[in-house]
Scaffold this motif. Sequence first.
Motif, PDB file in Angstrom:
ATOM      1  N   ILE A 138       0.832  -0.913  -0.067  1.00  0.00           N
ATOM      2  CA  ILE A 138      -0.134   0.128  -0.001  1.00  0.00           C
ATOM      3  C   ILE A 138       0.958   1.330   0.027  1.00  0.00           C
ATOM      4  O   ILE A 138       1.872   1.331   0.903  1.00  0.00           O
ATOM      5  CB  ILE A 138      -0.946   0.065   1.182  1.00  0.00           C
ATOM      6  CG1 ILE A 138      -1.943  -1.201   1.076  1.00  0.00           C
ATOM      7  CG2 ILE A 138      -1.747   1.296   1.399  1.00  0.00           C
ATOM      8  CD1 ILE A 138      -2.394  -1.374   2.522  1.00  0.00           C
ATOM      9  N   ILE A 139       0.537   1.984  -1.059  1.00  0.00           N
ATOM     10  CA  ILE A 139       1.567   3.407  -0.977  1.00  0.00           C
ATOM     11  C   ILE A 139       0.362   4.478  -0.312  1.00  0.00           C
ATOM     12  O   ILE A 139      -0.714   4.691  -0.809  1.00  0.00           O
ATOM     13  CB  ILE A 139       1.881   3.895  -2.358  1.00  0.00           C
ATOM     14  CG1 ILE A 139       2.725   2.475  -3.011  1.00  0.00           C
ATOM     15  CG2 ILE A 139       2.797   5.060  -2.453  1.00  0.00           C
ATOM     16  CD1 ILE A 139       3.915   2.396  -2.482  1.00  0.00           C
ATOM     17  N   TYR A 140       0.972   4.936   0.534  1.00  0.00           N
ATOM     18  CA  TYR A 140       0.271   6.083   1.270  1.00  0.00           C
ATOM     19  C   TYR A 140       0.711   7.432   0.407  1.00  0.00           C
ATOM     20  O   TYR A 140       1.475   7.718  -0.026  1.00  0.00           O
ATOM     21  CB  TYR A 140       0.721   6.073   2.638  1.00  0.00           C
ATOM     22  CG  TYR A 140       0.027   5.140   3.458  1.00  0.00           C
ATOM     23  CD1 TYR A 140      -1.289   5.042   3.971  1.00  0.00           C
ATOM     24  CD2 TYR A 140       0.920   3.929   3.798  1.00  0.00           C
ATOM     25  CE1 TYR A 140      -1.708   3.924   4.623  1.00  0.00           C
ATOM     26  CE2 TYR A 140       0.402   2.987   4.467  1.00  0.00           C
ATOM     27  CZ  TYR A 140      -0.967   3.058   4.848  1.00  0.00           C
ATOM     28  OH  TYR A 140      -1.491   1.895   5.518  1.00  0.00           O
ATOM     29  N   ASP A 141      -0.472   8.267   0.608  1.00  0.00           N
ATOM     30  CA  ASP A 141      -0.331   9.665   0.026  1.00  0.00           C
ATOM     31  C   ASP A 141       0.731  10.134   0.296  1.00  0.00           C
ATOM     32  O   ASP A 141       1.388  11.184  -0.355  1.00  0.00           O
ATOM     33  CB  ASP A 141      -1.757  10.373   0.517  1.00  0.00           C
ATOM     34  CG  ASP A 141      -3.125   9.865  -0.153  1.00  0.00           C
ATOM     35  OD1 ASP A 141      -2.764   9.090  -1.346  1.00  0.00           O
ATOM     36  OD2 ASP A 141      -4.146  10.026   0.238  1.00  0.00           O
ATOM     37  N   ALA A 142       1.326  10.377   1.551  1.00  0.00           N
ATOM     38  CA  ALA A 142       2.732  11.080   2.118  1.00  0.00           C
ATOM     39  C   ALA A 142       3.665  10.595   1.088  1.00  0.00           C
ATOM     40  O   ALA A 142       4.359  11.539   0.871  1.00  0.00           O
ATOM     41  CB  ALA A 142       2.696  10.610   3.547  1.00  0.00           C
ATOM     42  N   LEU A 143       3.767   9.515   0.584  1.00  0.00           N
ATOM     43  CA  LEU A 143       4.713   9.172  -0.094  1.00  0.00           C
ATOM     44  C   LEU A 143       4.517   9.731  -1.462  1.00  0.00           C
ATOM     45  O   LEU A 143       5.665  10.271  -2.477  1.00  0.00           O
ATOM     46  CB  LEU A 143       5.137   7.726  -0.284  1.00  0.00           C
ATOM     47  CG  LEU A 143       5.820   7.025   1.031  1.00  0.00           C
ATOM     48  CD1 LEU A 143       5.709   5.444   0.695  1.00  0.00           C
ATOM     49  CD2 LEU A 143       7.280   7.283   0.910  1.00  0.00           C
ATOM     50  N   MET A 144       3.337   9.617  -2.102  1.00  0.00           N
ATOM     51  CA  MET A 144       2.886  10.283  -3.367  1.00  0.00           C
ATOM     52  C   MET A 144       3.261  11.735  -3.380  1.00  0.00           C
ATOM     53  O   MET A 144       3.670  12.338  -4.621  1.00  0.00           O
ATOM     54  CB  MET A 144       1.690   9.775  -3.747  1.00  0.00           C
ATOM     55  CG  MET A 144       1.436   8.328  -4.144  1.00  0.00           C
ATOM     56  SD  MET A 144       2.505   7.494  -5.184  1.00  0.00           S
ATOM     57  CE  MET A 144       2.091   8.388  -6.578  1.00  0.00           C
ATOM     58  N   THR A 145       3.266  12.343  -2.505  1.00  0.00           N
ATOM     59  CA  THR A 145       3.418  13.647  -2.641  1.00  0.00           C
ATOM     60  C   THR A 145       4.910  14.147  -2.775  1.00  0.00           C
ATOM     61  O   THR A 145       5.218  15.092  -3.736  1.00  0.00           O
ATOM     62  CB  THR A 145       3.164  14.528  -0.922  1.00  0.00           C
ATOM     63  OG1 THR A 145       4.099  14.105  -0.156  1.00  0.00           O
ATOM     64  CG2 THR A 145       1.823  14.619  -0.652  1.00  0.00           C
ATOM     65  N   TYR A 146       5.794  13.155  -2.553  1.00  0.00           N
ATOM     66  CA  TYR A 146       7.031  13.282  -3.022  1.00  0.00           C
ATOM     67  C   TYR A 146       7.133  13.086  -4.465  1.00  0.00           C
ATOM     68  O   TYR A 146       8.019  13.902  -5.245  1.00  0.00           O
ATOM     69  CB  TYR A 146       8.180  12.508  -2.235  1.00  0.00           C
ATOM     70  CG  TYR A 146       8.305  13.031  -0.905  1.00  0.00           C
ATOM     71  CD1 TYR A 146       9.718  13.565  -0.553  1.00  0.00           C
ATOM     72  CD2 TYR A 146       7.663  12.462   0.129  1.00  0.00           C
ATOM     73  CE1 TYR A 146       9.841  14.169   0.677  1.00  0.00           C
ATOM     74  CE2 TYR A 146       7.853  12.940   1.538  1.00  0.00           C
ATOM     75  CZ  TYR A 146       9.183  13.866   1.570  1.00  0.00           C
ATOM     76  OH  TYR A 146       9.480  14.219   2.992  1.00  0.00           O
ATOM     77  N   VAL A 147       6.612  12.004  -5.064  1.00  0.00           N
ATOM     78  CA  VAL A 147       6.799  11.820  -6.262  1.00  0.00           C
ATOM     79  C   VAL A 147       6.123  13.135  -7.242  1.00  0.00           C
ATOM     80  O   VAL A 147       6.640  13.301  -8.122  1.00  0.00           O
ATOM     81  CB  VAL A 147       5.998  10.444  -6.574  1.00  0.00           C
ATOM     82  CG1 VAL A 147       5.776  10.093  -8.072  1.00  0.00           C
ATOM     83  CG2 VAL A 147       6.482   9.158  -6.017  1.00  0.00           C
ATOM     84  N   LYS A 148       4.999  13.328  -6.939  1.00  0.00           N
ATOM     85  CA  LYS A 148       4.264  14.550  -7.425  1.00  0.00           C
ATOM     86  C   LYS A 148       5.120  16.017  -7.402  1.00  0.00           C
ATOM     87  O   LYS A 148       4.810  16.899  -8.255  1.00  0.00           O
ATOM     88  CB  LYS A 148       2.967  14.681  -7.008  1.00  0.00           C
ATOM     89  CG  LYS A 148       1.874  13.740  -7.497  1.00  0.00           C
ATOM     90  CD  LYS A 148       0.884  13.575  -6.698  1.00  0.00           C
ATOM     91  CE  LYS A 148      -0.134  12.406  -6.872  1.00  0.00           C
ATOM     92  NZ  LYS A 148      -1.536  12.570  -6.245  1.00  0.00           N
ATOM     93  N   GLY A 149       6.060  15.815  -6.406  1.00  0.00           N
ATOM     94  CA  GLY A 149       6.873  17.365  -6.414  1.00  0.00           C
ATOM     95  C   GLY A 149       6.114  18.204  -5.219  1.00  0.00           C
ATOM     96  O   GLY A 149       6.504  19.338  -5.300  1.00  0.00           O
ATOM     97  N   ASP A 150       5.398  17.764  -4.473  1.00  0.00           N
ATOM     98  CA  ASP A 150       4.740  18.378  -3.373  1.00  0.00           C
ATOM     99  C   ASP A 150       5.647  18.509  -2.323  1.00  0.00           C
ATOM    100  O   ASP A 150       5.271  19.327  -1.352  1.00  0.00           O
ATOM    101  CB  ASP A 150       3.253  17.913  -3.257  1.00  0.00           C
ATOM    102  CG  ASP A 150       2.306  17.903  -4.193  1.00  0.00           C
ATOM    103  OD1 ASP A 150       2.474  19.013  -5.196  1.00  0.00           O
ATOM    104  OD2 ASP A 150       1.226  17.308  -4.310  1.00  0.00           O
TER     105      ASP A 150
END
Length: 158
Positions: free
Chosen positions: A39-51
Amino acid sequence: MYGIRKKQSKYRDVINQDVVILDDIFSQLLVMNANEDGIIYDALMTYVKGDNPKMRKCWNGAKALYFPYNLYDISDTNVAEKERGKHWVSVKVDLIIAELVVFDCSWKFTEKVKLDRFMEPVQKMIPLLLQKSGYFSHLNPSPWPYRRPINHPQNEKS
């Protein structure tokens, strides 16, 4: 690493822009989420998206990621208390050849068996995170190999 991100942002014509420099919170999030069965949490995806983090960049089009990683995390009860939180390395995520490179200025401090254990969450989570991002769906989602070069100057202590 913040200083490098700051210079990368300020001198766009001089410093390579296809590299993403991350912070230590990113590596902590990787480790915390590694036991959650992919499971990939939103906190990690913020890094990928550049946030995230400050002086951030989106990973789309990147060739490599760099981040600091504490091998002997303070919460690691398998490590002697005097060693906890004291050994940092830099990790390069090579997005071209799908490999992790651990730069360790004191590689004698951590045996290969221990390093294998410390790298498991990173080996597992990076490919999953890249796959979920959609930017790197062509890369293999199974755990990536890592290597630790040892042909550079070493510290006597960690």
